[in-house]
Design an enzyme around this catalytic site. Structure first.
Site, PDB file in Angstrom:
ATOM      1  N   CYS A 103      63.928  11.148  41.970  1.00 31.22           N
ATOM      2  CA  CYS A 103      62.719  10.438  41.551  1.00 31.22           C
ATOM      3  C   CYS A 103      61.487  11.127  42.118  1.00 31.22           C
ATOM      4  O   CYS A 103      61.570  11.987  42.992  1.00 31.22           O
ATOM      5  CB  CYS A 103      62.749   8.991  42.030  1.00 31.22           C
ATOM      6  SG  CYS A 103      64.180   8.051  41.468  1.00 31.22           S
TER       7      CYS A 103
ATOM      8  N   GLY B  95      62.057  12.767  37.152  1.00 25.41           N
ATOM      9  CA  GLY B  95      62.696  11.600  36.576  1.00 25.41           C
ATOM     10  C   GLY B  95      62.088  11.233  35.249  1.00 25.41           C
ATOM     11  O   GLY B  95      60.866  11.098  35.152  1.00 25.41           O
TER      12      GLY B  95
ATOM     13  N   ASN C 183      62.456   7.433  46.629  1.00 21.90           N
ATOM     14  CA  ASN C 183      63.217   8.569  46.131  1.00 21.90           C
ATOM     15  C   ASN C 183      64.349   8.838  47.099  1.00 21.90           C
ATOM     16  O   ASN C 183      64.122   9.025  48.294  1.00 21.90           O
ATOM     17  CB  ASN C 183      62.325   9.818  46.028  1.00 21.90           C
ATOM     18  CG  ASN C 183      63.126  11.073  45.716  1.00 21.90           C
ATOM     19  OD1 ASN C 183      64.105  11.032  44.989  1.00 21.90           O
ATOM     20  ND2 ASN C 183      62.701  12.195  46.276  1.00 21.90           N
ATOM     21  N   GLY C 184      65.580   8.831  46.597  1.00 21.50           N
ATOM     22  CA  GLY C 184      66.715   9.122  47.456  1.00 21.50           C
ATOM     23  C   GLY C 184      67.873   8.194  47.177  1.00 21.50           C
ATOM     24  O   GLY C 184      67.960   7.558  46.121  1.00 21.50           O
TER      25      GLY C 184
END
Length: 504
Positions: free
Chosen positions: A2, A28, A101-102
């Site tokens: 993302c 993304g 993000n992750g």
């Protein structure tokens, strides 16, 4: 994978956040969202689709306020419904919005703890909602009163790091207070911050990649360090603090191979230069193991491999040519669920220029080989275009293990190099010869010893060594059951994402 962004400005930030998401769109394409704040009131717009489709003029004028956060999403967990688009929001305490993000490797455990111990209900299967609720709960325990201060927030993030495992970079918006950003103690997922001067005063921005700052006229200050938190108050005050006990700088090396834009700087490493060095290292290996090669031309698989392919051709002293025309309106293939859709999309995505192949011994260069289905079709395209011989080189080592920190790589059994030798991969994709980068050479190429400091890279997709130390065989078995093609075909993700990629 993302993209995240957060801005505290002196005027409306809606346009700047939108523009930043546009240059982070490569991270993304499944969903996009923005939340802004004006006079303590949040304004949110999020939905499935590309940023350009989610936001129109009517939606943009409703995103009022001088601070906000944004997100572009490709799901590695959960489903593809608009309910799981980010940012997420929770009303207690203070009202908090978060974009992430992750991937949390202990998300299931945390979800159970949140319900049984923290008395919090998680409404989606997204680990981002889990992260938001962990932060919210810890902030309640750390807040010294009705009015927040930076010490309260830093203490809460310290506790988040103690509870959460995996790779994560997050931006948080708290109405009436400001924007907060933090990065996991290993720094697996990237995050940077910068500032710009305006007639009204200084503005700050946080983003996944420096290119988002560049395009908005922000000066890159630095990366957010592993385990560090950055606070930007609504009044424009900047606070930073290390919130992890033992941070170890371990950025994901695949960011430099494939995901990051070449014009970004991540952890003080210029992505473009790293990819140039990858090509040089690969050429040096080719000369060692091949000797008197008969390559007539080096042709990249657009777009990410262009830089490596050009430097490789220069180092070998052979011609470089653009042999494929790319349709930029077809989504990335290795993260598309379902082999049928993936096979269909490859020919829509690339078309060969016959004159560059006819009668020549061609070396095709790609950034990496994941499933191998795309590579196999590209090799056949080159043969159909008249190539005499088709060789294949990967600027990255064999991808043999799944990613657990936020990249939706397939199950191990669906990775072409898993359980195969390099020669067997070459045979499977139909190449006359196969060449992979060595892992040590990739690390040297990215790090540029003496110029950049990284404790170690996360190389798990190549080595099977997971830097957080909590990924075991049982975890990977469970991950495979959720990520394999059969599981995706039976989930809403398959139908939604296939439609998005074919229509975009």
């Amino acid at each position: 994978m993302c993209g995240i962004v957060g801005i505290v400005g002196r005027g409306p930030v809606n346009q700047s956040i939108y523009d930043a998401l546009m240059v982070l769109q490569h991270r993304g394409q499944d969903a996009a969202g923005i939340v802004t704040c004006q006079n303590g009131k949040l304004h949110l717009r999020k939905d499935n689709g590309l940023a350009r489709d989610v936001f129109d003029a009517e939606q943009m004028v409703k995103l009022l306020g001088n601070m906000g956060i944004g997100h572009v999403r490709y799901p590695t967990a959960g489903c593809s419904s608009s309910a799981e688009a980010q940012p997420f929001y929770v009303n207690s305490p203070y009202g908090i919005a978060l974009a992430h993000n992750g991937n949390l490797t202990n998300a299931d455990e945390l979800k159970e703890d949140l319900f049984r111990t923290d008395r919090r209900h998680i409404n989606t299967s997204s680990d981002s909602e889990v992260l938001l609720n962990v932060f919210a709960h810890e902030l309640i325990g750390c807040a010294s009163g009705l009015d927040l201060n930076e010490n309260d927030i830093f203490k809460a993030i310290e506790r988040v790091h103690l509870r959460c495992r995996g790779g994560y970079a997050a931006v948080v918006l708290i109405p009436g207070y400001g924007v907060i950003a933090f990065r996991d103690p290993f720094g697996i997922r990237p995050a940077v911050f910068g500032e710009r001067q305006t007639p009204e005063g200084k503005e700050f921005m946080v983003a996944s990649e420096s290119v988002a700052l560049d395009t908005q006229g922000f000066e890159l200050l630095r990366d957010i360090a592993p385990g560090e938190a950055v606070i930007i108050t609504e009044q424009g005050e900047l606070y930073t603090r290390q919130c992890a006990a033992n941070p170890v700088k371990s950025p994901c090396i695949f960011e430099f191979v494939y995901f990051a834009r070449p014009d970004s700087i991540i952890d003080n490493i210029f992505v473009h230069k790293a990819r140039q060095r990858m090509g040089i290292k690969l050429a040096e290996k080719l000369k060692r193991v091949w000797g008197e090669h008969d390559i007539d031309v080096v042709i990249p698989i657009p777009d990410t491999s262009r830089t490596s392919a050009l430097s490789m051709a220069q180092e070998l002293g052979v011609n470089y040519a653009e042999g494929f025309i790319k349709n930029r309106y077809i989504g990335r293939t290795f993260i598309m669920p379902g082999q049928t859709a993936r096979k269909k999309s490859v020919r829509q995505k690339l078309n060969p220029i016959d004159v560059e192949f006819k009668g020549k011994n061609v070396l095709l260069v790609d950034d990496s080989v994941v499933r191998g289905t795309t590579s196999k079709q590209i090799v056949q395209m080159a043969r159909d275009a008249g190539a005499n011989k088709v060789y294949f080189a990967s600027a990255a080592p064999p991808v043999r293990f799944p990613n657990v920190y936020g990249i939706d790589m397939p199950a191990a059994s669906e990775l072409i190099a898993h359980g195969r030798t390099e020669d067997e991969v070459g045979e499977w994709i139909g190449a006359d010869r196969m060449l992979y980068q060595d892992l040590d050479d990739l690390i040297d190429a990215v790090q540029k010893k003496g110029k950049t400091h990284v404790d170690r890279f996360d190389t798990s997709v190549f080595s099977g060594e997971y830097v957080t130390g909590d990924v075991n065989a049982d975890y990977l078995v469970d991950l495979e059951s959720r990520r394999n093609d059969d599981a995706k075909q039976d989930s809403p993700v398959a139908h939604n994402v296939i439609g998005l990629h074919n229509d975009a």
